[in-house]
Motif scaffolding. Structure first.
Motif, PDB file in Angstrom:
ATOM      1  N   ILE A 297       8.251  47.771  13.991  1.00 54.60           N
ATOM      2  CA  ILE A 297       6.996  47.334  13.391  1.00 54.60           C
ATOM      3  C   ILE A 297       6.056  48.503  13.108  1.00 54.60           C
ATOM      4  O   ILE A 297       5.208  48.436  12.217  1.00 54.60           O
ATOM      5  CB  ILE A 297       6.303  46.275  14.279  1.00 54.60           C
ATOM      6  CG1 ILE A 297       5.141  45.632  13.523  1.00 54.60           C
ATOM      7  CG2 ILE A 297       5.851  46.875  15.598  1.00 54.60           C
ATOM      8  CD1 ILE A 297       4.497  44.491  14.257  1.00 54.60           C
ATOM      9  N   ASN A 298       6.207  49.602  13.843  1.00 55.35           N
ATOM     10  CA  ASN A 298       5.345  50.763  13.624  1.00 55.35           C
ATOM     11  C   ASN A 298       5.613  51.441  12.287  1.00 55.35           C
ATOM     12  O   ASN A 298       4.797  52.239  11.813  1.00 55.35           O
ATOM     13  CB  ASN A 298       5.531  51.771  14.762  1.00 55.35           C
ATOM     14  CG  ASN A 298       5.092  51.212  16.098  1.00 55.35           C
ATOM     15  OD1 ASN A 298       4.005  50.648  16.223  1.00 55.35           O
ATOM     16  ND2 ASN A 298       5.946  51.337  17.111  1.00 55.35           N
ATOM     17  N   GLU A 299       6.745  51.130  11.663  1.00 59.32           N
ATOM     18  CA  GLU A 299       7.071  51.700  10.366  1.00 59.32           C
ATOM     19  C   GLU A 299       6.617  50.801   9.216  1.00 59.32           C
ATOM     20  O   GLU A 299       6.798  51.148   8.050  1.00 59.32           O
ATOM     21  CB  GLU A 299       8.578  51.931  10.257  1.00 59.32           C
ATOM     22  CG  GLU A 299       9.113  52.950  11.263  1.00 59.32           C
ATOM     23  CD  GLU A 299      10.629  53.087  11.178  1.00 59.32           C
ATOM     24  OE1 GLU A 299      11.253  52.305  10.409  1.00 59.32           O
ATOM     25  OE2 GLU A 299      11.184  53.962  11.864  1.00 59.32           O
ATOM     26  N   ALA A 300       6.040  49.653   9.529  1.00 61.68           N
ATOM     27  CA  ALA A 300       5.601  48.703   8.505  1.00 61.68           C
ATOM     28  C   ALA A 300       4.109  48.881   8.234  1.00 61.68           C
ATOM     29  O   ALA A 300       3.278  48.760   9.141  1.00 61.68           O
ATOM     30  CB  ALA A 300       5.873  47.270   8.966  1.00 61.68           C
ATOM     31  N   HIS A 301       3.766  49.197   6.984  1.00 63.51           N
ATOM     32  CA  HIS A 301       2.369  49.388   6.607  1.00 63.51           C
ATOM     33  C   HIS A 301       1.694  48.036   6.359  1.00 63.51           C
ATOM     34  O   HIS A 301       2.331  47.077   5.922  1.00 63.51           O
ATOM     35  CB  HIS A 301       2.258  50.245   5.354  1.00 63.51           C
ATOM     36  CG  HIS A 301       2.694  51.667   5.560  1.00 63.51           C
ATOM     37  ND1 HIS A 301       4.003  52.067   5.416  1.00 63.51           N
ATOM     38  CD2 HIS A 301       2.002  52.766   5.920  1.00 63.51           C
ATOM     39  CE1 HIS A 301       4.102  53.365   5.657  1.00 63.51           C
ATOM     40  NE2 HIS A 301       2.894  53.814   5.977  1.00 63.51           N
ATOM     41  N   GLN A 302       0.404  47.990   6.614  1.00 68.53           N
ATOM     42  CA  GLN A 302      -0.367  46.792   6.311  1.00 68.53           C
ATOM     43  C   GLN A 302      -0.564  46.665   4.805  1.00 68.53           C
ATOM     44  O   GLN A 302      -0.816  47.655   4.111  1.00 68.53           O
ATOM     45  CB  GLN A 302      -1.732  46.835   7.007  1.00 68.53           C
ATOM     46  CG  GLN A 302      -1.656  46.704   8.525  1.00 68.53           C
ATOM     47  CD  GLN A 302      -3.023  46.840   9.163  1.00 68.53           C
ATOM     48  OE1 GLN A 302      -3.415  47.926   9.585  1.00 68.53           O
ATOM     49  NE2 GLN A 302      -3.763  45.738   9.225  1.00 68.53           N
TER      50      GLN A 302
END
Length: 473
Positions: A297-302
């Protein structure tokens, strides 16, 4: 004896350690009891005038002016002027319209423009505040609570409206309006770095525009001696957009974003891409739909994923009468918005809570073995990575249609009422909130949400059935 018993009981209020002798609200005590109290107040003063003019039932003019002062704003910005002008022209009063009188009973066009103010903020939003009731070593104390903003002023809404009203065939009335509403000096709680000691400051930060159409139709479809059928339908479409911010940087929170070109309170989250059929792990798009997916999830941008406020809403109502019977029902509807269910971060976990709840939806839709096309990640003791993080996994469509009310009644005849010495007698049965239709991806009891678009363990809308008798003597 009873008084002594009450004073000595455990329920006695035992607040102690007030900072000042004249600050006796319970919330300020150094040693508070289970009871609490507080006091807050604001003052609004207004001067206003109004003008209306009607000439020959054809031309109408109106104007108003008011001067409002509110204690909620900064010392030099408490007073502000607001005004409006409007006009209406009844075309059907013209001689050249007489040939249409057999089918067009009335036709008017109208327009207006004006400004109003908004003071819907906290009582002391502009002031620097200290908070009492913060004890140190059992002694009364205080801490800085809110930053001062002496420049805080009225939020102003300028609205232009133009439309027409028509009455046709003595059966159909039609009202349609277009509006363009511009809001400036918008009031927001602007987030601050926690290193400042404060989480936000209230400011006027920018401008917003709402444009849309409002329509109302009323029809007398049938009106005979025994039978009547009337229909009412309303529809509103609204397009919301922030057109200017105080700086080039958007304002973001854990869930929302305020950004030029986007709607107010747009959702700003990593986008959920489903469950990996091979491993049962959650997937997210790295930068929105169509981009590569990741299990981290840390690689997914908002990204911006829709707005909290509905784009359209309205109602449909019908009334039927047959001799002494009458039947009324009304629907309301809303859509084009998103709803975030914060309670689902707990209810739809994937093993994060050892003794936590497991709903039927989670049980039936969880990943169990390789190849499963599942909606819920594999249960893993301690949690399946970021499965319960704030992402679009818990974001749903807020569209709904609800049967708001249905009423069936019977009015007894005048002859029968006179025989039993009554003026009128009516019996009826009425039901509220019989059912609500939602989009397929909505899970929960009620899709209606507040301005921010959040729901959390909302209590289901109650279905109420009522029987009644109306007697007139």
């Amino acid at each position: 004896e009873m008084l002594r018993s009450l004073v000595g009981s455990e329920m006695c209020i035992r607040d102690r350690g007030y900072p000042y002798s004249d600050m006796k609200e319970l919330i300020n005590a150094a040693t508070p009891s289970r009871a609490t109290s507080l006091y807050a107040a604001s003052t609004l003063a207004s001067f206003f005038s109004n003008f209306e003019y009607d000439y020959s039932d054809k031309y109408y003019l109106s104007a108003s002016f008011r001067y409002d002062g509110s204690s909620r704003f900064g010392k030099d910005h408490r007073w502000a002027p607001f005004w409006s002008v409007g006009g209406k022209y009844r075309i059907t009063q013209e001689e050249f319209m007489q040939s249409t009188s057999h089918w067009l009973s009335d036709l008017t066009i109208h327009a207006s423009y004006g400004a109003v103010g908004n003071q819907d903020i906290g009582f002391y939003a502009a002031k620097g505040l200290y908070k009492y009731g913060s004890p140190y070593n059992s002694q009364a104390g205080s801490v800085p609570y809110q930053l001062e903003n002496p420049d805080l002023k009225w939020e102003t809404v300028n609205k232009f409206d133009i439309g027409f009203s028509a009455y046709l065939w003595n059966r159909l009335s039609l009202d349609i309006d277009y509006y363009n509403q511009y809001t400036k000096d918008m009031i927001f709680n602007v987030p601050m770095s926690r290193t400042s000691g404060f989480s936000y400051i209230t400011k006027n930060i920018g401008a917003m525009r709402n444009t849309g159409i409002e329509a109302m139709i009323k029809a007398h479809i049938m009106d005979t001696h025994d039978f009547g059928w009337n229909v009412t339908f309303s529809y509103t479409y609204n397009k919301n957009k922030i057109v200017r911010m105080a700086t080039d940087d958007p304002i973001t929170t854990n869930y929302n974003i305020q950004k030029e070109g986007e709607a107010v309170n747009s959702f700003y989250l990593p986008e959920w891409a489903g469950v990996d059929p091979e491993t049962g792990e959650g997937l997210w798009y790295t930068n929105g739909k169509g981009t590569p997916t990741t299990t981290d999830i840390n690689e997914a941008h908002q990204v911006v994923l829709g707005q909290a406020a509905p784009k359209y809403y309205g109602a449909l109502g019908m009334n039927f009468t047959y001799k002494g019977f009458d039947l009324d029902f009304s629907f309301n509807y809303s859509g084009g918005n998103k709803v975030f269910n914060r309670g689902f971060q707990y209810d739809m976990h994937a093993g994060s809570y050892l003794l936590g709840p497991v709903s039927r939806y989670v049980y039936e839709n969880r990943w169990k073995e390789e190849g499963d096309i599942a909606k819920v990640p594999q249960f893993v003791w301690g949690g399946n990575k970021g499965a319960v993080q704030r992402t679009s996994r818990f974001l749903m469509d807020g569209d709904y249609v609800r049967l708001k009310n249905i009423t069936l009644g019977y009015n007894f005849t005048k002859n029968l009422c006179s025989k039993i010495h009554m003026d009128n007698l009516r019996i009826y049965v009425s039901a509220d909130n019989l059912f609500t239709l939602t989009k397929d991806n909505f899970i929960g009891f009620d899709p209606q949400a507040g301005a921010t678009g959040f729901v959390q363990w909302a209590y289901p809308v109650a279905t109420t059935i009522m029987f009644g008798i109306n007697i007139g003597l």
